[in-house]
Design a protein around this motif. Structure first.
Motif, PDB file in Angstrom:
ATOM      1  N   ARG A   3      11.855  28.313  16.015  1.00 37.57           N
ATOM      2  CA  ARG A   3      12.565  27.204  16.650  1.00 37.57           C
ATOM      3  C   ARG A   3      11.594  26.226  17.292  1.00 37.57           C
ATOM      4  O   ARG A   3      11.748  25.006  17.179  1.00 37.57           O
TER       5      ARG A   3
ATOM      6  N   GLN B 167      10.335  23.920  14.770  1.00 35.11           N
ATOM      7  CA  GLN B 167      11.312  22.891  14.407  1.00 35.11           C
ATOM      8  C   GLN B 167      11.373  21.802  15.482  1.00 35.11           C
ATOM      9  O   GLN B 167      11.409  20.615  15.178  1.00 35.11           O
ATOM     10  N   LEU B 168      11.399  22.237  16.734  1.00 28.84           N
ATOM     11  CA  LEU B 168      11.507  21.265  17.824  1.00 28.84           C
ATOM     12  C   LEU B 168      10.313  20.331  17.848  1.00 28.84           C
ATOM     13  O   LEU B 168      10.449  19.139  18.143  1.00 28.84           O
TER      14      LEU B 168
ATOM     15  N   ALA C 228      10.208  22.164  23.641  1.00 29.05           N
ATOM     16  CA  ALA C 228      11.319  23.071  23.925  1.00 29.05           C
ATOM     17  C   ALA C 228      12.212  22.535  25.043  1.00 29.05           C
ATOM     18  O   ALA C 228      13.345  22.962  25.201  1.00 29.05           O
TER      19      ALA C 228
ATOM     20  N   GLY D  64      13.568  19.741  25.278  1.00 26.82           N
ATOM     21  CA  GLY D  64      14.653  18.917  24.768  1.00 26.82           C
ATOM     22  C   GLY D  64      14.601  17.489  25.266  1.00 26.82           C
ATOM     23  O   GLY D  64      15.503  16.711  25.007  1.00 26.82           O
TER      24      GLY D  64
ATOM     25  N   PRO E 120      20.624  24.384   9.870  1.00 31.95           N
ATOM     26  CA  PRO E 120      20.533  25.493  10.828  1.00 31.95           C
ATOM     27  C   PRO E 120      20.607  26.913  10.276  1.00 31.95           C
ATOM     28  O   PRO E 120      20.286  27.851  11.013  1.00 31.95           O
TER      29      PRO E 120
ATOM     30  N   LEU F 185      18.658  28.950  15.196  1.00 32.54           N
ATOM     31  CA  LEU F 185      19.349  27.662  15.327  1.00 32.54           C
ATOM     32  C   LEU F 185      20.866  27.803  15.308  1.00 32.54           C
ATOM     33  O   LEU F 185      21.588  26.809  15.218  1.00 32.54           O
ATOM     34  N   LEU F 186      21.340  29.040  15.388  1.00 32.83           N
ATOM     35  CA  LEU F 186      22.782  29.283  15.425  1.00 32.83           C
ATOM     36  C   LEU F 186      23.124  29.963  16.745  1.00 32.83           C
ATOM     37  O   LEU F 186      22.237  30.384  17.484  1.00 32.83           O
ATOM     38  N   SER F 187      24.410  30.097  17.013  1.00 31.34           N
ATOM     39  CA  SER F 187      24.809  30.897  18.164  1.00 31.34           C
ATOM     40  C   SER F 187      25.813  31.924  17.692  1.00 31.34           C
ATOM     41  O   SER F 187      26.483  31.735  16.674  1.00 31.34           O
TER      42      SER F 187
ATOM     43  N   LEU G 220      29.279  34.340  18.220  1.00 31.04           N
ATOM     44  CA  LEU G 220      30.636  33.992  18.638  1.00 31.04           C
ATOM     45  C   LEU G 220      30.758  34.064  20.150  1.00 31.04           C
ATOM     46  O   LEU G 220      31.459  33.266  20.770  1.00 31.04           O
ATOM     47  N   HIS G 221      30.077  35.023  20.743  1.00 28.04           N
ATOM     48  CA  HIS G 221      30.178  35.233  22.184  1.00 28.04           C
ATOM     49  C   HIS G 221      29.018  34.538  22.882  1.00 28.04           C
ATOM     50  O   HIS G 221      27.863  34.859  22.627  1.00 28.04           O
ATOM     51  N   PRO G 222      29.314  33.611  23.762  1.00 29.26           N
ATOM     52  CA  PRO G 222      28.241  32.852  24.397  1.00 29.26           C
ATOM     53  C   PRO G 222      27.336  33.752  25.243  1.00 29.26           C
ATOM     54  O   PRO G 222      27.814  34.651  25.915  1.00 29.26           O
TER      55      PRO G 222
ATOM     56  N   SER H   5      19.290  31.396  23.555  1.00 28.43           N
ATOM     57  CA  SER H   5      19.488  30.582  22.368  1.00 28.43           C
ATOM     58  C   SER H   5      19.350  31.452  21.137  1.00 28.43           C
ATOM     59  O   SER H   5      18.595  32.411  21.127  1.00 28.43           O
TER      60      SER H   5
END
Lengths: 349, 349
Positions: free
Chosen positions: B28, B31-32, B40, B42, B120, B143-145, B147-149, B153
């Motif tokens: 990641r 990529q950033l 990182a 952002g 992603p 780059l994904l998340s 289902l459960h927050p 990252s």
């Protein structure tokens, strides 16, 4: 015709982003309630049972998400019109209802099949049109994350006419789109391009059906250069996510070079169209207005009509010594048109 | 042959998850660093220029990610063998090197095309085999998340033999897989199923080529029931993500009902195979050992060999009064076999 200068696009942009996120958070909570782990806390709770079947869940979630958004619009902008996927689809026909008035066009849940299956590529799409042109858009994917980590769950993409397009909007930690500065288009494009397309709901395999035409087009785009009677495109990859709104988002980020689609509706594309436009991309018809457009470069390639059901989106391109940005995009559009079939999607007058 | 009881699977599981996350965080960051927003944090920093072309970036990232993982393994488990996608692919041929010894099989970057394009769906896949069978696996998608927050990252999916499979592992906030309790298989499956498949790298359009066979199979799965000479599967949706490891993950979560694939390698599937197995799913050959398997229900459907390059994964199913879980999966496997072509992917002896 209303004048665009009468509207506070910055304020409308914030509002669109807020309600997309709010509806998306509701959708995620609905998904979490279905899981064995349950609840937003993410803690294990095996006592939660699934009480409705998948179709009930999606209908309920879809309707509630739309109500949440339309209520917010009616309260804040009582004079604006609203076209929502759910309420619209429930009507007798699917005529194109958009006129020049300020109108919100919303898809409260794009990628419903994915949502039913707990597959992550679903989103809320909120767009705003003036004079039939999208000028504000926000797309929130509650089960995905953006490239740039934030504390918030989900990924927000948004844009407003002449202001810009962002993943994570300016009032948070501005991440402008596309993610990287536009790159020149390879001389042999679509070779090297990432291509997204959707199989859709039309599944008749009769000769000349949209399924046959779509799959023929996909194979052309995938096949090696020289294959398929010269139509082989040798794209770098073919992706299908099951959400046109997210396909458009990834064109805006620059990740996807080409999205080619027939059959979706204005609520699937409204927000994505303005986000792409502000990110330097283009959305044009999925097929040429006439075959002359394939070869005659003096013919200006028009933008896609929002209600046309036939869309081709291409990413922002950098110009080179011999080619402007727009010429590069036009070249890519013609190369896609040359390799894809003419689809038959109509709508009532 | 080594005995599985000699291994601390819980410890190996934690180690696999840790190094997958560590390598993913590195990816990641790479990529950033390419994006206009940079770093990182952002925050916007337009001063960062792209100094390498996309191919350089991916080669560098791939190699460094593999080195990071192999160094960690050599330090912690100096007697274990390692098969890595990058170092392996650089060799003369692609013989199947796995034997009964404890062996790590790693793909330091699955979905390289996606990674190049900033799309992603890419991940790190770390698997561990004993006696040629995957017993520990961890897949991290930076780059994904899930289902459960969570506060972290990226999305981690992992599992270990007889211990279970999780999205977010037990030592964080246990989210067991599949997300929802296994559902019965519809009587008319594959109708209603979510189907994933990949176009892959073989792009010859010669008659009988893998591209032709794959696309024929995709159309069969998509077409309406009764279409395609009785092979129409009318699946709910066809998805292509460009990452076999993630396709397998989504079968384990229950989101995807069917993943059908030919052409990938043991590093693409090793971790996913154990995660699916622990989530109650199955990974079997993408085509029947013989045509008799299509009709003779007394023939036991074998598991896919990890190096076979031909895989069909189906989700966990609930049993019903007339059908056990395994019988339901066998039925789905036969329905897919009946609609898909026999692919030609071989490897050197």
């Amino acid at each position: 015709m209303p004048s665009l200068s009468d509207f506070d696009l910055d304020e409308l942009h914030r509002f669109a982003a807020d309600i997309a996120c709010e509806a998306g958070a509701y959708l995620r909570d609905q998904q979490l309630a279905r899981t064995r782990a349950g609840g937003a806390s993410g803690h294990l709770d095996r006592s939660i049972e699934i009480k409705e079947n998948a179709a009930d869940i999606v209908t309920h979630a879809d309707m509630h998400s739309e109500q949440l958004i339309t209520n917010a619009i009616k309260q804040r902008y009582p004079t604006h019109k609203i076209i929502g996927e759910e309420s619209y689809s429930a009507g007798q026909d699917k005529r194109f209802l958009l006129d020049d008035d300020p109108t919100w066009i919303i898809d409260p849940l794009d990628g419903t099949v994915n949502f039913v299956h707990l597959f992550p590529t679903c989103c809320v799409s909120v767009g705003f049109c003036v004079n039939k042109v999208p000028v504000v858009g926000a797309i929130f994917a509650p089960l995905l994350s953006g490239l740039h980590p934030t504390n918030a769950s989900g990924a927000l993409y948004s844009g407003a006419k002449s202001l810009g397009a962002w993943s994570t909007p300016p009032w948070a930690h501005a991440v402008p789109l596309p993610y990287i500065p536009p790159q020149p288009l390879p001389a042999d494009a679509p070779k090297g391009c990432l291509f997204t397309a959707e199989w859709g709901k039309a599944r008749s395999d009769a000769p000349g059906s949209n399924l046959v035409k779509k799959s023929t087009s996909f194979i052309n785009m995938a096949a090696e250069v020289g294959g398929r009677g010269g139509k082989g495109g040798m794209v770098h990859g073919v992706r299908s996510l099951g959400s046109a709104a997210l396909d458009l988002v990834y064109v805006a980020t620059g990740a996807v070079d080409i999205f080619w689609e027939g059959g979706c509706w204005e609520w699937d594309v409204c927000a994505g169209m303005i986000i792409i436009a502000e990110a330097g991309g283009r959305v044009v018809p999925s097929q040429p207005p006439s075959e002359a457009y394939l070869t005659d470069r003096s013919l200006a390639i028009p933008d896609a009509g929002i209600g046309s059901r036939l869309y081709l989106a291409v990413r922002a391109c950098a110009g080179t010594e011999g080619e402007t940005e727009r010429e590069a995009q036009d070249r890519l559009v013609r190369e896609v048109w040359r390799r894809t079939e003419r689809l038959d999607y109509v709508r009532p007058e």
